[in-house]
Design an enzyme around this catalytic site. Sequence first.
Site, PDB file in Angstrom:
ATOM      1  N   CYS A  54       0.822  -1.214   0.000  1.00 32.36           N
ATOM      2  CA  CYS A  54       0.000   0.000   0.000  1.00 32.36           C
ATOM      3  C   CYS A  54       0.862   1.272   0.000  1.00 32.36           C
ATOM      4  O   CYS A  54       1.662   1.475   0.911  1.00 32.36           O
ATOM      5  CB  CYS A  54      -0.915  -0.006   1.218  1.00 32.36           C
ATOM      6  SG  CYS A  54      -1.860   1.524   1.411  1.00 32.36           S
ATOM      7  N   TRP A  90      -7.968  -6.739   5.335  1.00 26.32           N
ATOM      8  CA  TRP A  90      -6.544  -7.065   5.328  1.00 26.32           C
ATOM      9  C   TRP A  90      -6.333  -8.153   6.377  1.00 26.32           C
ATOM     10  O   TRP A  90      -6.944  -8.127   7.430  1.00 26.32           O
ATOM     11  CB  TRP A  90      -5.694  -5.849   5.689  1.00 26.32           C
ATOM     12  CG  TRP A  90      -5.737  -4.725   4.708  1.00 26.32           C
ATOM     13  CD1 TRP A  90      -6.524  -3.622   4.776  1.00 26.32           C
ATOM     14  CD2 TRP A  90      -4.945  -4.571   3.526  1.00 26.32           C
ATOM     15  NE1 TRP A  90      -6.285  -2.783   3.722  1.00 26.32           N
ATOM     16  CE2 TRP A  90      -5.307  -3.343   2.936  1.00 26.32           C
ATOM     17  CE3 TRP A  90      -3.950  -5.342   2.925  1.00 26.32           C
ATOM     18  CZ2 TRP A  90      -4.722  -2.876   1.761  1.00 26.32           C
ATOM     19  CZ3 TRP A  90      -3.370  -4.878   1.744  1.00 26.32           C
ATOM     20  CH2 TRP A  90      -3.752  -3.662   1.180  1.00 26.32           C
ATOM     21  N   ARG A 122     -14.346   0.368   4.262  1.00 29.38           N
ATOM     22  CA  ARG A 122     -13.210  -0.534   4.093  1.00 29.38           C
ATOM     23  C   ARG A 122     -12.212  -0.305   5.219  1.00 29.38           C
ATOM     24  O   ARG A 122     -11.839   0.829   5.479  1.00 29.38           O
ATOM     25  CB  ARG A 122     -12.499  -0.260   2.758  1.00 29.38           C
ATOM     26  CG  ARG A 122     -13.240  -0.713   1.523  1.00 29.38           C
ATOM     27  CD  ARG A 122     -12.387  -0.476   0.275  1.00 29.38           C
ATOM     28  NE  ARG A 122     -12.152   0.944   0.007  1.00 29.38           N
ATOM     29  CZ  ARG A 122     -10.987   1.559   0.150  1.00 29.38           C
ATOM     30  NH1 ARG A 122      -9.920   0.887   0.592  1.00 29.38           N
ATOM     31  NH2 ARG A 122     -10.851   2.842  -0.136  1.00 29.38           N
ATOM     32  N   PRO A 123     -11.754  -1.343   5.908  1.00 29.51           N
ATOM     33  CA  PRO A 123     -10.659  -1.175   6.853  1.00 29.51           C
ATOM     34  C   PRO A 123      -9.393  -0.847   6.056  1.00 29.51           C
ATOM     35  O   PRO A 123      -9.036  -1.578   5.134  1.00 29.51           O
ATOM     36  CB  PRO A 123     -10.543  -2.540   7.531  1.00 29.51           C
ATOM     37  CG  PRO A 123     -11.823  -3.241   7.210  1.00 29.51           C
ATOM     38  CD  PRO A 123     -12.255  -2.730   5.882  1.00 29.51           C
ATOM     39  N   THR A 124      -8.754   0.246   6.375  1.00 29.37           N
ATOM     40  CA  THR A 124      -7.629   0.697   5.577  1.00 29.37           C
ATOM     41  C   THR A 124      -6.330   0.730   6.366  1.00 29.37           C
ATOM     42  O   THR A 124      -6.326   0.805   7.589  1.00 29.37           O
ATOM     43  CB  THR A 124      -7.902   2.103   5.020  1.00 29.37           C
ATOM     44  OG1 THR A 124      -8.109   3.018   6.112  1.00 29.37           O
ATOM     45  CG2 THR A 124      -9.131   2.120   4.115  1.00 29.37           C
ATOM     46  N   VAL A 125      -5.225   0.669   5.620  1.00 26.51           N
ATOM     47  CA  VAL A 125      -3.892   0.896   6.171  1.00 26.51           C
ATOM     48  C   VAL A 125      -3.351   2.159   5.501  1.00 26.51           C
ATOM     49  O   VAL A 125      -3.681   2.430   4.336  1.00 26.51           O
ATOM     50  CB  VAL A 125      -2.956  -0.306   5.909  1.00 26.51           C
ATOM     51  CG1 VAL A 125      -3.358  -1.480   6.760  1.00 26.51           C
ATOM     52  CG2 VAL A 125      -2.918  -0.705   4.431  1.00 26.51           C
TER      53      VAL A 125
END
Length: 332
Positions: A54, A90, A122-125
Amino acid sequence: MTGNDKLEGKKPEEISKDGSFKRQKNRFATPFGTKSGELPVVAGRYRLIWSPACPWAHRSVIVRKVLGLENVISLGTVSPMRPDIPRVDWEFSLDDQGTDPVLGIRYLSEIYISTDHNYSGRPTVPVVVDVTNKQAVNNDYFKLTNYLEREWAPFHKENAPDLYPTHLQTEIDALNDVIFHDINNGVYKCGFAASQDAYELAFDQLFARLDDLEDRLSKQRFLFGDFITDSDVRLYSTLIRFDAAYYSAFKTNRNLIREFKNLGEYVKDLYQTPGFGDTTDLEAIKKHYHLSITIIPNNNEKKILPKGPVLTSLDSPHSRHLISGKQEKFLK
């Protein structure tokens, strides 16, 4: 029920009526600082979760290493291959037992859902997690590097570079905004476009900006002169992924970055700088963008026709005939 189960089948609406991609907003944006209501700057209290694939997460990890914060903020790594649930999660599949050794979770969504029971995005990084209560406290990828550069200064290593000098902050912020809209997010606007017009508009904006920066870098080593700043970190995180991923996967195929005289050399310069190349995992990047079924929208179901590459150079002179010293008879 895990966070992954709860979010199954859901995805936020990130495509506008005109087919253009609109990135979801960050849910956890409390700043780090010393004021009431801000996140306290305390060594050992936080864990930064990232994926080497990412670009948004990568730039935070670059700054963390360049400034010497590795022993101050721990690092958790998720797999570049997301689970077979479109645009949802993720996974900590790279760790022993498939769970993060500090947080004890399998899916990143578990932290998002436990922090906000109504979370549906959305779970994000990147995301910073408070390890004392296992709650997500900041996933503001746009400002996170600035917090590390400014608020976390008391923990910087000796002789750490100043990536966000006070006298340039206004100029850096302005350039960062342009880089974000036209380049960092610009490649996604191309790749996730759901209409030909939206794709071509993003394509033209992307390469117009790259042309501008190509010219800028013909006059100076880095974006603000002879020293690296936060802007260089942000630009690098996209450029290093361009040839390996975006050029083909996102149809950003007018030029490869290595075909730009100045941008190509600039990427090599940064890659060879400690903190940049040693945090760059090209294998993870390629797996994510070319093999993860959750990254390419339904195998081009919108039938977007790539606008590049420019092929007019096929008519330009060549010197291949000098290899043999003669031409075949049928060419005469």
